[in-house]
Enzyme design. Sequence first.
Site, PDB file in Angstrom:
ATOM      1  N   ARG A  78       0.876  -1.181   0.000  1.00  0.00           N
ATOM      2  CA  ARG A  78       0.000   0.000   0.000  1.00  0.00           C
ATOM      3  C   ARG A  78       0.906   1.222   0.000  1.00  0.00           C
ATOM      4  O   ARG A  78       1.722   1.408   0.904  1.00  0.00           O
ATOM      5  CB  ARG A  78      -0.910  -0.019   1.226  1.00  0.00           C
ATOM      6  N   ASN A 152      -6.659   8.272   2.490  1.00  0.00           N
ATOM      7  CA  ASN A 152      -6.248   7.707   3.769  1.00  0.00           C
ATOM      8  C   ASN A 152      -6.946   8.392   4.944  1.00  0.00           C
ATOM      9  O   ASN A 152      -6.860   9.616   5.116  1.00  0.00           O
ATOM     10  CB  ASN A 152      -4.736   7.852   3.942  1.00  0.00           C
ATOM     11  N   GLU A 153      -7.667   7.599   5.723  1.00  0.00           N
ATOM     12  CA  GLU A 153      -8.241   8.053   6.998  1.00  0.00           C
ATOM     13  C   GLU A 153      -9.001   9.364   6.896  1.00  0.00           C
ATOM     14  O   GLU A 153      -8.969  10.188   7.814  1.00  0.00           O
ATOM     15  CB  GLU A 153      -7.150   8.130   8.068  1.00  0.00           C
ATOM     16  N   HIS A 218      -8.225   0.508  10.262  1.00  0.00           N
ATOM     17  CA  HIS A 218      -6.862   0.684  10.739  1.00  0.00           C
ATOM     18  C   HIS A 218      -6.848   0.334  12.228  1.00  0.00           C
ATOM     19  O   HIS A 218      -7.387   1.064  13.057  1.00  0.00           O
ATOM     20  CB  HIS A 218      -6.381   2.113  10.482  1.00  0.00           C
ATOM     21  N   TYR A 220      -5.338   0.125  15.486  1.00  0.00           N
ATOM     22  CA  TYR A 220      -4.376   0.535  16.486  1.00  0.00           C
ATOM     23  C   TYR A 220      -5.035   0.392  17.866  1.00  0.00           C
ATOM     24  O   TYR A 220      -5.781  -0.555  18.102  1.00  0.00           O
ATOM     25  CB  TYR A 220      -3.883   1.948  16.193  1.00  0.00           C
ATOM     26  N   GLU A 248      -4.128  -0.977   7.967  1.00  0.00           N
ATOM     27  CA  GLU A 248      -2.962  -0.656   8.777  1.00  0.00           C
ATOM     28  C   GLU A 248      -3.120  -1.315  10.143  1.00  0.00           C
ATOM     29  O   GLU A 248      -4.230  -1.405  10.665  1.00  0.00           O
ATOM     30  CB  GLU A 248      -2.816   0.856   8.996  1.00  0.00           C
ATOM     31  N   TRP A 277       1.721  -1.473   9.211  1.00  0.00           N
ATOM     32  CA  TRP A 277       2.332  -0.141   9.136  1.00  0.00           C
ATOM     33  C   TRP A 277       3.615  -0.164   9.969  1.00  0.00           C
ATOM     34  O   TRP A 277       3.575  -0.513  11.135  1.00  0.00           O
ATOM     35  CB  TRP A 277       1.378   0.916   9.694  1.00  0.00           C
TER      36      TRP A 277
END
Length: 465
Positions: A78, A152-153, A218, A220, A248, A277
Amino acid sequence: MKKLFNGALLMILMAVSLLFTKVDVKAAGGFTVSGNSIIDANGNAFVMRGINIPYNWYTSYGQAMIQGAKSTGANTVRIVLGDGRKYQKTSASELENIIKWCKDNQMICILEVHDATGSDSYDDLNAAVDYWIENKDLLNSNTDTVIVNIANEWYGSWNGWEWARGYNSAISKIRNNGIDNLLMVDCAGWGQYPDSIKDYGKYVFSADPHKNTVFSIHMYEYAGGSPNIVRTNIDNALATGSPVVIGEFASRHTNGDVAENTIMEYCQQKNVGYLGWSWWGNNDDMKYLDLVYDYNGGNYSEWGNTLVYDTNGIKNTSKICSVYTGNNTDDYNSNKGNESAPYESIFWGYSTAYCWGQAACIPTKRAGGNFEPGHITPGGHFYVEYSGDKDEIELILQSFKGGAQWAKVAPSQSGVANGHYYCEYSYENCVNAFGTNEFDNYLDMINIGAKSGSIQLYSVCYTYY
């Protein structure tokens, strides 16, 4: 991740084209969606195992980073790009190079514009869309290897409805401007609010007339902070009926720990893709996110060793996309029921035809296509999946010279599978209609059309017994 670094022609026009009108054809030969699965151009399920590459901030190391990612066994990268609104604009020539480097290393290329990261501005999202439209021709010529991660995001707030409204508009604009690639959409909340997918994913998916959009979480500290959170968020996203990818994730993040082992384990269990990531180059206070200590790779960090060598890590679970290895039917079976016979995918996508129209005109190798007509052998059959008017489907075998010019094949079997109608056309019925079994010497075109009604075509394959 928020900024931590502060053509082969498939349709051959013929004289008979005057007899029909083709409408609303989704590009064949690219990635498509089937339920929770991502399907490659050969009709095989594809599960991403990959790495994020910070190209935009380290352009001179781009090729080396992609080559390094390949050494992990990754099947996908990516790539961070810029549209010029916040970060340096990635030029068309750079895009062309990136796609070539990915192809050279037999990896699928996800392209993402990073400028709108964390923004709630519709203007920022629209700027990303304009960037893709500007590069439409390059994207469309690589639908089999390139996926477009729109922004992205985008939408940093935890507001699923406003996120959905923005992407509904963005996807419509992308498709209306003729981009055919598989699209990827990050969830709201800097990519960490998966309830936006759970609550409004179907609404966003409905904006795509091709029905060819996947969602990305993503993971996290918020979306992936514990095993239970990981499993719940993946299950909720899959429950929308669309594919999901962990675009990610890492082993920890600013505000807490991440359940990285559960992410990899559950993704493997659910056939969900994941991308770690990131390769290299995070800010000094976030160096623990680097997978390697040098952009060339080889010397893995603790996080890098986990992502690459875990039981469910890249080395042990990644499979090269079949667009690079040839037709591989091990991973996905488009036949009805529980049949496990090998098959060759000829068309996969979405195409509509009306009265006397053709939903697909598929050239054989004799006419410049990929399907070898000599593969039509005793015991096999064509399998066609479609919806629309049940009895309006036609399979027509055509020879440009020396054989049947327009041979309509009678179906040998029909029924319902995967929520669609299907028809089978046996080898014997093909021979009877075509007038000879020398398909390798005479068959130039396989046509799937409608009679007096309408059909929506999804797949065509030849199954062997």
